[in-house]
Design a protein around this motif. Structure first.
Motif, PDB file in Angstrom:
ATOM      1  N   SER A  23       0.834  -1.215   0.000  1.00  0.00           N
ATOM      2  CA  SER A  23       0.000   0.000   0.000  1.00  0.00           C
ATOM      3  C   SER A  23       0.861   1.254   0.000  1.00  0.00           C
ATOM      4  CB  SER A  23      -0.914   0.019   1.217  1.00  0.00           C
ATOM      5  OG  SER A  23      -1.867  -0.997   1.140  1.00  0.00           O
ATOM      6  N   LEU A  24       1.940   1.212   0.763  1.00  0.00           N
ATOM      7  CA  LEU A  24       2.862   2.339   0.806  1.00  0.00           C
ATOM      8  C   LEU A  24       3.481   2.585  -0.565  1.00  0.00           C
ATOM      9  CD1 LEU A  24       4.559   4.462   2.254  1.00  0.00           C
ATOM     10  CD2 LEU A  24       6.095   2.628   2.960  1.00  0.00           C
ATOM     11  N   THR A  25       3.938   1.534  -1.211  1.00  0.00           N
ATOM     12  CA  THR A  25       4.555   1.648  -2.533  1.00  0.00           C
ATOM     13  C   THR A  25       3.572   2.197  -3.550  1.00  0.00           C
ATOM     14  OG1 THR A  25       6.027  -0.185  -2.022  1.00  0.00           O
ATOM     15  CG2 THR A  25       5.755   0.366  -4.337  1.00  0.00           C
ATOM     16  N   ARG A  26       2.362   1.683  -3.545  1.00  0.00           N
ATOM     17  CA  ARG A  26       1.343   2.173  -4.489  1.00  0.00           C
ATOM     18  C   ARG A  26       1.004   3.636  -4.232  1.00  0.00           C
ATOM     19  NH1 ARG A  26      -2.555  -3.133  -4.385  1.00  0.00           N
ATOM     20  NH2 ARG A  26      -1.272  -4.406  -5.763  1.00  0.00           N
ATOM     21  N   GLY A  27       0.882   3.997  -2.959  1.00  0.00           N
ATOM     22  CA  GLY A  27       0.576   5.381  -2.620  1.00  0.00           C
ATOM     23  C   GLY A  27       1.679   6.338  -3.041  1.00  0.00           C
ATOM     24  N   LEU A  28       2.929   5.944  -2.805  1.00  0.00           N
ATOM     25  CA  LEU A  28       4.050   6.785  -3.216  1.00  0.00           C
ATOM     26  C   LEU A  28       4.112   6.906  -4.730  1.00  0.00           C
ATOM     27  CD1 LEU A  28       6.749   5.620  -0.670  1.00  0.00           C
ATOM     28  CD2 LEU A  28       5.791   7.925  -0.857  1.00  0.00           C
ATOM     29  N   ASP A  29       3.798   5.822  -5.443  1.00  0.00           N
ATOM     30  CA  ASP A  29       3.767   5.878  -6.909  1.00  0.00           C
ATOM     31  C   ASP A  29       2.737   6.895  -7.405  1.00  0.00           C
ATOM     32  OD1 ASP A  29       5.797   4.016  -7.162  1.00  0.00           O
ATOM     33  OD2 ASP A  29       4.436   2.331  -7.583  1.00  0.00           O
ATOM     34  N   VAL A  30       1.580   6.936  -6.757  1.00  0.00           N
ATOM     35  CA  VAL A  30       0.539   7.898  -7.139  1.00  0.00           C
ATOM     36  C   VAL A  30       1.005   9.327  -6.846  1.00  0.00           C
ATOM     37  CG1 VAL A  30      -1.795   8.721  -6.588  1.00  0.00           C
ATOM     38  CG2 VAL A  30      -1.370   6.276  -6.889  1.00  0.00           C
ATOM     39  N   LEU A  31       1.649   9.527  -5.702  1.00  0.00           N
ATOM     40  CA  LEU A  31       2.158  10.864  -5.370  1.00  0.00           C
ATOM     41  C   LEU A  31       3.228  11.307  -6.374  1.00  0.00           C
ATOM     42  CD1 LEU A  31       2.436  10.553  -1.484  1.00  0.00           C
ATOM     43  CD2 LEU A  31       0.746  11.865  -2.782  1.00  0.00           C
ATOM     44  N   ILE A  32       4.072  10.374  -6.809  1.00  0.00           N
ATOM     45  CA  ILE A  32       5.098  10.689  -7.812  1.00  0.00           C
ATOM     46  C   ILE A  32       4.439  11.024  -9.147  1.00  0.00           C
ATOM     47  CG2 ILE A  32       6.983   9.697  -9.178  1.00  0.00           C
ATOM     48  CD1 ILE A  32       7.776   8.159  -6.576  1.00  0.00           C
ATOM     49  N   GLU A  33       3.452  10.232  -9.549  1.00  0.00           N
ATOM     50  CA  GLU A  33       2.748  10.477 -10.812  1.00  0.00           C
ATOM     51  C   GLU A  33       2.083  11.853 -10.832  1.00  0.00           C
ATOM     52  OE1 GLU A  33      -0.065   7.357 -11.556  1.00  0.00           O
ATOM     53  OE2 GLU A  33       1.497   5.818 -11.459  1.00  0.00           O
ATOM     54  N   ASN A  34       1.604  12.291  -9.670  1.00  0.00           N
ATOM     55  CA  ASN A  34       0.927  13.583  -9.571  1.00  0.00           C
ATOM     56  C   ASN A  34       1.880  14.727  -9.226  1.00  0.00           C
ATOM     57  OD1 ASN A  34      -2.078  13.175  -9.973  1.00  0.00           O
ATOM     58  ND2 ASN A  34      -1.546  11.487  -8.612  1.00  0.00           N
ATOM     59  N   LEU A  35       3.179  14.436  -9.291  1.00  0.00           N
ATOM     60  CA  LEU A  35       4.236  15.430  -9.085  1.00  0.00           C
ATOM     61  C   LEU A  35       4.198  16.079  -7.708  1.00  0.00           C
ATOM     62  CD1 LEU A  35       4.072  17.114 -12.604  1.00  0.00           C
ATOM     63  CD2 LEU A  35       5.522  15.216 -11.869  1.00  0.00           C
ATOM     64  N   LEU A  36       3.742  15.339  -6.703  1.00  0.00           N
ATOM     65  CA  LEU A  36       3.726  15.844  -5.331  1.00  0.00           C
ATOM     66  C   LEU A  36       4.977  15.407  -4.573  1.00  0.00           C
ATOM     67  CD1 LEU A  36      -0.010  15.153  -4.514  1.00  0.00           C
ATOM     68  CD2 LEU A  36       1.041  17.338  -5.098  1.00  0.00           C
ATOM     69  N   VAL A  37       5.554  14.298  -4.998  1.00  0.00           N
ATOM     70  CA  VAL A  37       6.741  13.723  -4.366  1.00  0.00           C
ATOM     71  C   VAL A  37       7.691  13.311  -5.473  1.00  0.00           C
ATOM     72  CG1 VAL A  37       7.544  11.702  -3.044  1.00  0.00           C
ATOM     73  CG2 VAL A  37       5.506  12.919  -2.316  1.00  0.00           C
ATOM     74  N   GLU A  38       8.995  13.418  -5.188  1.00  0.00           N
ATOM     75  CA  GLU A  38       9.991  12.946  -6.146  1.00  0.00           C
ATOM     76  C   GLU A  38      10.989  12.039  -5.436  1.00  0.00           C
ATOM     77  OE1 GLU A  38      11.827  16.417  -7.736  1.00  0.00           O
ATOM     78  OE2 GLU A  38      12.671  17.034  -5.813  1.00  0.00           O
ATOM     79  N   LYS A  39      11.589  11.186  -6.217  1.00  0.00           N
ATOM     80  CA  LYS A  39      12.596  10.261  -5.713  1.00  0.00           C
ATOM     81  C   LYS A  39      13.928  10.697  -6.314  1.00  0.00           C
ATOM     82  CE  LYS A  39      11.673   6.117  -6.994  1.00  0.00           C
ATOM     83  NZ  LYS A  39      11.332   4.717  -7.204  1.00  0.00           N
ATOM     84  N   PRO A  40      14.764  11.390  -5.519  1.00  0.00           N
ATOM     85  CA  PRO A  40      16.036  11.867  -6.064  1.00  0.00           C
ATOM     86  C   PRO A  40      16.918  10.697  -6.519  1.00  0.00           C
ATOM     87  CG  PRO A  40      15.598  12.847  -3.925  1.00  0.00           C
ATOM     88  CD  PRO A  40      14.578  11.778  -4.141  1.00  0.00           C
ATOM     89  N   ASP A  41      17.686  10.919  -7.565  1.00  0.00           N
ATOM     90  CA  ASP A  41      18.601   9.915  -8.083  1.00  0.00           C
ATOM     91  C   ASP A  41      19.982  10.184  -7.503  1.00  0.00           C
ATOM     92  OD1 ASP A  41      19.902   7.971  -9.509  1.00  0.00           O
ATOM     93  OD2 ASP A  41      19.880   9.066 -11.403  1.00  0.00           O
ATOM     94  N   TYR A  42      20.400   9.331  -6.575  1.00  0.00           N
ATOM     95  CA  TYR A  42      21.693   9.514  -5.923  1.00  0.00           C
ATOM     96  C   TYR A  42      22.811   8.731  -6.594  1.00  0.00           C
ATOM     97  CZ  TYR A  42      19.132  11.658  -2.092  1.00  0.00           C
ATOM     98  OH  TYR A  42      18.337  12.478  -1.345  1.00  0.00           O
ATOM     99  N   ASP A  43      22.500   7.999  -7.677  1.00  0.00           N
ATOM    100  CA  ASP A  43      23.485   7.162  -8.362  1.00  0.00           C
ATOM    101  C   ASP A  43      24.151   6.174  -7.413  1.00  0.00           C
ATOM    102  OD1 ASP A  43      23.031   8.292 -10.860  1.00  0.00           O
ATOM    103  OD2 ASP A  43      24.475   9.889 -10.503  1.00  0.00           O
TER     104      ASP A  43
END
Length: 70
Positions: A23-43
Motif C-alpha cells: 500500500s505504501l509503494t502504491r501510494g508513493l507511486d501515485v504521489l510521484i505520478e501527480n508530481l507531489l513527491v519525487e525520488k532523487p537519483d543519488y546514483d
C-alpha cells in the motif's frame, strides 16, 4: 503530522500506523505520478529509498495540516 522535506519508507510506516509495504509503494507511486513527491537519483546502489516533496507538494502542506487538525 510533522513537516519534513525528505523521508524514507520507514518514516511513512511510523506516521501511518498499520500501512502495508504494498500500500505504501502504491501510494508513493501515485504521489510521484501527480508530481507531489519525487525520488532523487543519488546514483547509488542502496536498499534505502528516500523521497522529497516537490514544490507542488510543499504548497499543499498548510491544507493538509488543517485537515489533520480537523
Amino acid at each position: 503530522m510533522q513537516h519534513v522535506s525528505s523521508f524514507g519508507c520507514g518514516w511513512w510506516k511510523v506516521e501511518v500506523d498499520g500501512i502495508t509495504t504494498i500500500s505504501l509503494t502504491r501510494g508513493l507511486d501515485v504521489l510521484i505520478e501527480n508530481l507531489l513527491v519525487e525520488k532523487p537519483d543519488y546514483d547509488l546502489m542502496t536498499l534505502h529509498m528516500e523521497y522529497q516533496l516537490t514544490e507542488k507538494g510543499k504548497s499543499l502542506m498548510s491544507i493538509l495540516k488543517e485537515l489533520n487538525s480537523w
